[in-house]
Design a protein around this motif. Structure first.
Motif, PDB file in Angstrom:
ATOM      1  N   ALA A 174     -10.461  -3.748   4.430  1.00 34.70           N
ATOM      2  CA  ALA A 174     -10.937  -5.134   4.322  1.00 34.70           C
ATOM      3  C   ALA A 174      -9.806  -6.043   3.854  1.00 34.70           C
ATOM      4  O   ALA A 174      -9.578  -7.114   4.427  1.00 34.70           O
ATOM      5  N   GLU A 175      -9.091  -5.624   2.826  1.00 40.28           N
ATOM      6  CA  GLU A 175      -7.994  -6.443   2.320  1.00 40.28           C
ATOM      7  C   GLU A 175      -6.887  -6.583   3.358  1.00 40.28           C
ATOM      8  O   GLU A 175      -6.347  -7.673   3.557  1.00 40.28           O
ATOM      9  N   THR A 188      -8.137  -9.050   6.115  1.00 38.07           N
ATOM     10  CA  THR A 188      -8.363 -10.442   5.699  1.00 38.07           C
ATOM     11  C   THR A 188      -7.116 -11.121   5.144  1.00 38.07           C
ATOM     12  O   THR A 188      -7.098 -12.340   5.021  1.00 38.07           O
ATOM     13  N   THR A 189      -6.084 -10.336   4.831  1.00 37.54           N
ATOM     14  CA  THR A 189      -4.836 -10.930   4.330  1.00 37.54           C
ATOM     15  C   THR A 189      -3.700 -10.788   5.337  1.00 37.54           C
ATOM     16  O   THR A 189      -2.540 -10.989   4.982  1.00 37.54           O
ATOM     17  N   CYS A 208      -2.475  -8.184   6.603  1.00 36.33           N
ATOM     18  CA  CYS A 208      -1.629  -7.036   6.252  1.00 36.33           C
ATOM     19  C   CYS A 208      -0.547  -7.396   5.227  1.00 36.33           C
ATOM     20  O   CYS A 208       0.561  -6.870   5.266  1.00 36.33           O
ATOM     21  N   ASP A 240     -14.172  -7.414   8.026  1.00 41.11           N
ATOM     22  CA  ASP A 240     -13.601  -8.749   8.211  1.00 41.11           C
ATOM     23  C   ASP A 240     -14.623  -9.641   8.913  1.00 41.11           C
ATOM     24  O   ASP A 240     -14.404 -10.104  10.031  1.00 41.11           O
ATOM     25  N   TYR A 259       0.853  -1.186   0.000  1.00 40.69           N
ATOM     26  CA  TYR A 259       0.000   0.000   0.000  1.00 40.69           C
ATOM     27  C   TYR A 259       0.890   1.238   0.000  1.00 40.69           C
ATOM     28  O   TYR A 259       2.065   1.174   0.345  1.00 40.69           O
ATOM     29  N   VAL A 315      -8.612   0.217   1.833  1.00 42.35           N
ATOM     30  CA  VAL A 315      -7.812  -1.018   1.874  1.00 42.35           C
ATOM     31  C   VAL A 315      -8.039  -1.834   3.142  1.00 42.35           C
ATOM     32  O   VAL A 315      -7.453  -2.913   3.294  1.00 42.35           O
ATOM     33  N   LYS A 359      -0.011  -6.621   2.176  1.00 40.79           N
ATOM     34  CA  LYS A 359       0.523  -5.546   1.338  1.00 40.79           C
ATOM     35  C   LYS A 359       0.954  -4.324   2.151  1.00 40.79           C
ATOM     36  O   LYS A 359       1.253  -3.279   1.593  1.00 40.79           O
TER      37      LYS A 359
END
Length: 129
Positions: A74-75, A78-79, A81, A115, A28, A72, A83
């Motif tokens: 949600a991403e 769910t990942t 962090c 999330d 990001y 960003v 990125k």
């Protein structure tokens, strides 16, 4: 330069540009990495502002930082962090820990929206203790 050599050169250039664009999106933006997160978390009004921003359907209650985080969030949750920049990888758990302890209702709402499967919380149970 022959036509096939020129075509190969253009193709190589396009691949290089595409690869650079892909690498640029591996994290990001670091534009707000210098933001004083401790000052924000210590300011009840600013915390309220960001919670309203994140939970609102529109971005009317958001400043530029809030809009970018909201885009960003949600991403990132769910990942785990994936990125995030190094600074963001420190800031996200710090913020989650703060919200889970100090604003549990807000944290529940944020999780529900961004999330809903609670992946981040499951991966980091220590943050809510």
């Amino acid at each position: 330069m022959s036509r096939s050599t020129a075509a190969a050169a253009v193709a190589a250039l396009l691949v290089a540009v595409a690869a650079r664009a892909a690498l640029a999106q591996d994290t990001y933006s670091s534009r707000f990495d210098g933001t004083d997160l401790d000052a924000i978390l210590a300011d009840e009004g600013r915390v309220d502002q960001y919670v309203r921003c994140f939970l609102a359907e529109k971005d009317d209650d958001c400043d530029e930082v809030g809009r970018r985080v909201k885009a960003v969030l949600a991403e990132a949750l769910t990942t785990d962090c994936a990125k995030c920049t190094e600074r963001q990888k420190v800031g996200l758990p710090k913020t989650v820990r703060f919200l889970a302890r100090e604003r549990p209702d807000a944290w529940e709402q944020i999780q529900g929206k961004f999330d809903p499967k609670r992946r981040y919380a499951a991966a980091h149970p220590e943050l809510s203790q």
